[in-house]
Design a protein around this motif. Structure first.
Motif, short mmCIF file in Angstrom:
data_model
loop_
_atom_site.label_atom_id
_atom_site.label_comp_id
_atom_site.label_asym_id
_atom_site.label_seq_id
_atom_site.Cartn_x
_atom_site.Cartn_y
_atom_site.Cartn_z
N VAL A 5 -0.20 15.36 9.83
CA VAL A 5 0.08 14.10 10.52
C VAL A 5 0.43 13.03 9.50
N GLU A 6 1.61 12.45 9.67
CA GLU A 6 2.07 11.41 8.75
C GLU A 6 1.65 10.03 9.26
N SER A 7 1.47 9.11 8.32
CA SER A 7 1.15 7.73 8.67
C SER A 7 1.61 6.82 7.55
N GLY A 8 1.65 5.52 7.84
CA GLY A 8 1.96 4.55 6.80
C GLY A 8 3.35 3.94 6.87
N GLY A 9 4.16 4.41 7.80
CA GLY A 9 5.49 3.85 7.92
C GLY A 9 5.47 2.43 8.47
N GLY A 10 6.63 1.80 8.47
CA GLY A 10 6.72 0.45 9.00
C GLY A 10 7.99 -0.23 8.56
N LEU A 11 8.03 -1.53 8.78
CA LEU A 11 9.17 -2.36 8.41
C LEU A 11 8.88 -3.03 7.07
N VAL A 12 9.80 -2.93 6.16
CA VAL A 12 9.62 -3.53 4.84
C VAL A 12 10.95 -4.11 4.38
N GLN A 13 10.88 -5.16 3.59
CA GLN A 13 12.10 -5.78 3.08
C GLN A 13 12.65 -4.98 1.91
N PRO A 14 13.95 -5.08 1.68
CA PRO A 14 14.53 -4.43 0.49
C PRO A 14 13.80 -4.86 -0.78
N GLY A 15 13.54 -3.88 -1.63
CA GLY A 15 12.78 -4.15 -2.85
C GLY A 15 11.28 -3.97 -2.69
N GLY A 16 10.83 -3.82 -1.46
CA GLY A 16 9.41 -3.70 -1.20
C GLY A 16 8.90 -2.28 -1.39
N SER A 17 7.62 -2.10 -1.07
CA SER A 17 6.95 -0.81 -1.27
C SER A 17 6.19 -0.40 -0.01
N LEU A 18 6.04 0.90 0.13
CA LEU A 18 5.19 1.48 1.18
C LEU A 18 4.56 2.73 0.61
N ARG A 19 3.37 3.05 1.12
CA ARG A 19 2.76 4.33 0.78
C ARG A 19 2.54 5.12 2.05
N LEU A 20 3.17 6.27 2.11
CA LEU A 20 2.99 7.17 3.24
C LEU A 20 1.86 8.15 2.93
N SER A 21 1.15 8.52 3.98
CA SER A 21 0.10 9.53 3.86
C SER A 21 0.38 10.68 4.80
#
Length: 125
Positions: A5-21
């Motif tokens: 099961v994946e999680s951690g997605g979302g809306l982010v601005q260009p240049g930003g960061s996200l961590r998916l699990s």
């Protein structure tokens, strides 16, 4: 139930960061290599990162090399994808998958047998 099961997605601005699990259930994660794939609207699913069962080696698609990092915590049954310097073209549904068979090319989709539902990543200002 055997699943990822994946999680951690979302809306982010260009240049930003996200961590998916990616959370693995009901199977020994430490016995499997794992991959992250993504699929943008109207495009084919593509492999972007791979990690061996032990954590090394890792491999990346050219499109994300130097920006994304795959890692794992086998004790907690987790796979991570750290995404930095995000671009609009990174917008896609992201999937983790369990690799059940060796292949010359780690991106070969037919060598992955267990997929999650995905988590959506949108990079937009």
């Amino acid at each position: 139930q055997v699943q990822v099961v994946e999680s951690g997605g979302g809306l982010v601005q260009p240049g930003g960061s996200l961590r998916l699990s990616c959370t693995a259930s009901e199977f020994p994660l430490n016995s499997y290599s794992m991959g992250w794939f993504r699929q943008a609207p109207g495009k084919e699913r593509e492999g972007i990162a791979y990690i061996r069962s032990s954590g090394e080696p890792t491999a990346y698609a050219d499109s994300v090399k130097g920006r994304f990092t795959i890692s794992r915590d086998n004790a907690k049954n987790l796979i991570f994808l750290q995404m930095n310097s995000l671009k609009a073209e990174d917008t896609a549904q992201y999937f983790c998958a369990r690799k059940f068979k060796w292949s010359v090319d780690w991106k070969e989709i037919g060598t992955y047998d267990l997929w999650g539902q995905g988590t959506e990543v949108t990079v937009s200002s």
